[in-house]
Design a protein around this motif. Structure first.
Motif, short mmCIF file in Angstrom:
data_model
loop_
_atom_site.label_atom_id
_atom_site.label_comp_id
_atom_site.label_asym_id
_atom_site.label_seq_id
_atom_site.Cartn_x
_atom_site.Cartn_y
_atom_site.Cartn_z
N ARG A 249 2.46 -8.32 6.99
CA ARG A 249 2.80 -9.19 8.11
C ARG A 249 2.66 -8.42 9.41
NH1 ARG A 249 6.42 -14.19 6.64
NH2 ARG A 249 5.12 -14.67 4.85
N ASN B 216 1.15 -13.16 13.68
CA ASN B 216 1.72 -13.94 14.78
C ASN B 216 0.73 -13.95 15.94
OD1 ASN B 216 3.09 -14.83 17.02
ND2 ASN B 216 4.99 -13.74 16.58
N ALA C 294 6.68 -19.29 8.72
CA ALA C 294 6.36 -18.00 8.08
C ALA C 294 6.89 -17.95 6.65
CB ALA C 294 6.93 -16.85 8.91
N LEU D 143 3.97 -9.42 12.78
CA LEU D 143 4.74 -10.45 13.48
C LEU D 143 5.45 -9.94 14.72
CD1 LEU D 143 6.39 -12.26 10.42
CD2 LEU D 143 4.14 -12.62 11.44
#
Lengths: 333, 333, 333
Positions: free
Chosen positions: A3, A140, A131, A5
């Motif tokens: 991820r 993101n 998410a 983010l």
């Protein structure tokens, strides 16, 4: 990396390694690294840099992308839990997002702030709900209160130009006809603090960044040797600045209250960055902005067209750093 | 080749070489020639052929494209210099275009005429201001007064069908409910003149092509052995025609004056190409049109559905010639 | 395979072979199978799954796609023969479609029902007129009364979960604020009948599926050993169901009459699938839906969020089966 983010999810060392990878891939492209990989891009809001640079980044690595823009060629998507869907939205993100995730190797999502409830937006309620539905690597592409791709590109831009790690980074509020989200100011103060800079936020009364954003930046500063403070005294803030990072955002004192915001805003058209803002700054002081920018409203032509402006390099670095994020996320997976 | 903006920038020999390359790549595709290369496509106006064929052309050569359409998934872009941007546009082309150029190996831009000021449009003020901002190879995907991709495809189409170099090329005005730009008529007369043809422009009074366009075509004719003249006598013009090239455009006598244009236009619905237009033409006379075309308004079904119509081949040749342009521009760069 | 327009064009053996190919490519991807191949995608109507999964499918096989959406970045396209085109549409499909076909190796077209004249829609007048213009392999991405990609994905989904070939398949009408087309119910009953299932269509009075659709399904059932019947008694239909396939569609008794449809519809909000619908079904009974679905309008959260729901797998299988269709259509061509 599963991820990407928030820069705060990474250690400084990890960010350094990511920037090192970005520089390596810029010099020595790997045009087959992601052959056969697919990036899904879901845009709830308009985009130019992100839309183009994410596709270009995948292509540079030999991968492919598809773009989904709800309301344009695709149904509008409902985001609220428990909604009785008898309105405009034909599909709920609880179906749409796992479906899209199942068609790709990584998903990027852009979803701006609702702009109604500050706590709701700061908690990333909307983005986090989406998410949770994604079981693939996730990027993101700008959420209610974050924009990690921009922050990483800005970090690299300052490294490229050898802006001192301990230099003075002034995030200044700039005029815009309407209230804009907190994503970029929030990401920028945190990034500069994490980089170890002396961060000053200059903004009119009524536009103070929320404590949650300031506290997060202060925490990063505490670990990096930087500092973070806020002031309404622009002249004082600009003294000795190494970077003036201009950004428009909405009144936090009147969050979600367009009329209240407009009353404050009406008096603030002088917050348009001009050459004289640099009078007492460091001689090498640069102008940064994430773009898009309204010329002669937020920043004057004389500044954007001068060598002080490094906005083009910031935008180009979006491609460079995102290529590294994609590589680290998808190579060898 | 760094720029493909106007056939007039090339010698006849260069055009011949480009068409030869197009024929070669059509017969012997090179599916890896542009592996890793990226084409950015910026469309300020709608498109079908250009949008699809530019993407297909890159893909045929192993490259990739991304598409940006301001106002659809992307901010509206301001084009005027010095604008105080407090309106709808969120970004200026002075930022947006160099940014997009930095994400790709070549950029294509489509920007139709403003349709208000003839001199402004003929000078390509808008397109040239954007072109100056691009430091990468650049393709004109239709500007205010030019459409070189269409012109090159039309040239090849006539070569394919062995239309004589010295044949009679009649560009005829055709009816449309609204005034359309001068890009295609301008490009077509120049192309036919450069090819060495006897060019006749047939148009109602009030729709004369501007002297700047006619002079440019005459200059090309002088070098190629062709000729260029203009008439309001359609019957006379069509006699012995090898090509009838139908095209809709706005009144030049009332440029930017919609009401004035409409008064003239209201009487001109008979300028819809029908079978009887070919009565005194050469027996092999063909119908050309760049598309899109309004059936039974500009050209009747009976003509478009007849073997005289070569509009499909013109459209297909867009792909063929653009593939050559992309190859020459990006191969080995 | 030149055309993938209707499962009824294939023998059961051919469908089995296609599903076998789909499973093989899912396990052993062939990332270079369609290198250099181009898929054109023409969407007259919105899409999420089809738009993303067709692009992803081509990319998984090493090919490329382009997307054309009339009215969004592209002119509106006229579909009626003989039209005098003085309205909104700038181009006729008689030009646009052969042109797009000439730019690609296969074309996919989505064109929903007009929703005015039932016979016109059931005859696929619109889609067939376009299909006749395409001299390349062609895929139906949902037409007025068919959706073969969805039907094939649904077939595979039931195979994946070992739903018995002779099991009870209940297609139930579900509430929606507006009348929707017959494409999915039509394709679903035919598919389930062709698979050999005991098909029951449960729908309120006024929403009977047209005889043409029922007859086609019955013909398929006759060859496969299945059966097809229709009822307004939902409780009876649901007894012993192995599959509840929920779908919204418009009143066939008031086809094209929005007010008449609305009068019936207003009383039918109880046709929202809830947990109690499964009370007398088989213990393993699953909920299917093609998506998009309006939560708590057509199907309640409690069902969509339960393990009974296999809508995600259906959607994922769109990618899997379409990859096989593309492979069979374009490999070695």
């Amino acid at each position: 990396m599963r991820r990407f983010l928030d820069l705060a999810d990474f250690e400084r060392d990890e960010i350094s390694a990511l920037l090192e990878l970005a520089r390596r891939l810029e010099k020595c492209p790997e045009p087959h690294a992601l052959a056969g990989k697919i990036l899904g891009l879901l845009f709830f809001n308009p985009s130019l840099r992100t839309l183009a640079s994410m596709q270009a980044g995948m292509a540079r690595l030999g991968g492919t992308s598809f773009v989904i823009t709800p309301g344009q060629g695709t149904w509008q998507l409902e985001t609220k839990l428990g909604a009785i869907m008898n309105g405009a939205a034909a599909e709920h993100v609880r179906e749409g997002i796992p479906v899209l995730a199942s068609y790709c190797d990584a998903l990027g999502i852009r979803a701006f702030a609702d702009g109604k409830d500050l706590a709701y937006d700061l908690a990333e309620t909307n983005f986090n709900a989406m998410a949770e539905l994604v079981d693939k690597p996730l990027i993101n592409l700008e959420s209610a209160a974050n924009h990690p791709c921009q922050a990483l590109a800005d970090w690299k831009t300052m490294d490229d130009l050898q802006v001192p790690r301990g230099g003075r980074f002034v995030l200044s509020w700039a005029y815009h006809p309407r209230p804009l989200p907190l994503a970029v100011p929030s990401a920028a103060v945190h990034m500069a603090a994490m980089r170890g800079m002396e961060v000053i936020v200059a903004r009119p009364e009524g536009f103070a960044l929320p404590p949650m954003i300031m506290d997060k930046a202060r925490k990063a500063a505490a670990r990096s040797g930087g500092s973070v403070r806020e002031t309404a005294d622009l002249t004082d803030a600009l003294q000795g600045a190494d970077i003036i990072y201009a950004k428009e955002w909405g009144s936090t004192a009147h969050y979600g209250d367009v009329a209240g915001d407009a009353r404050l805003r009406a008096e603030l058209q002088s917050w348009c960055v001009r050459n004289d803002w640099f009078a007492k700054a460091a001689s090498e002081c640069r102008l940064m902005h994430c773009l898009p920018v309204r010329r002669n409203t937020a920043i004057a032509d004389e500044v954007l067209d001068s060598p002080r402006s490094i906005v083009q390099r910031e935008a180009y670095n979006r491609l460079v750093v995102q290529t590294a994020v994609l590589y680290q996320m998808l190579k060898g997976v």
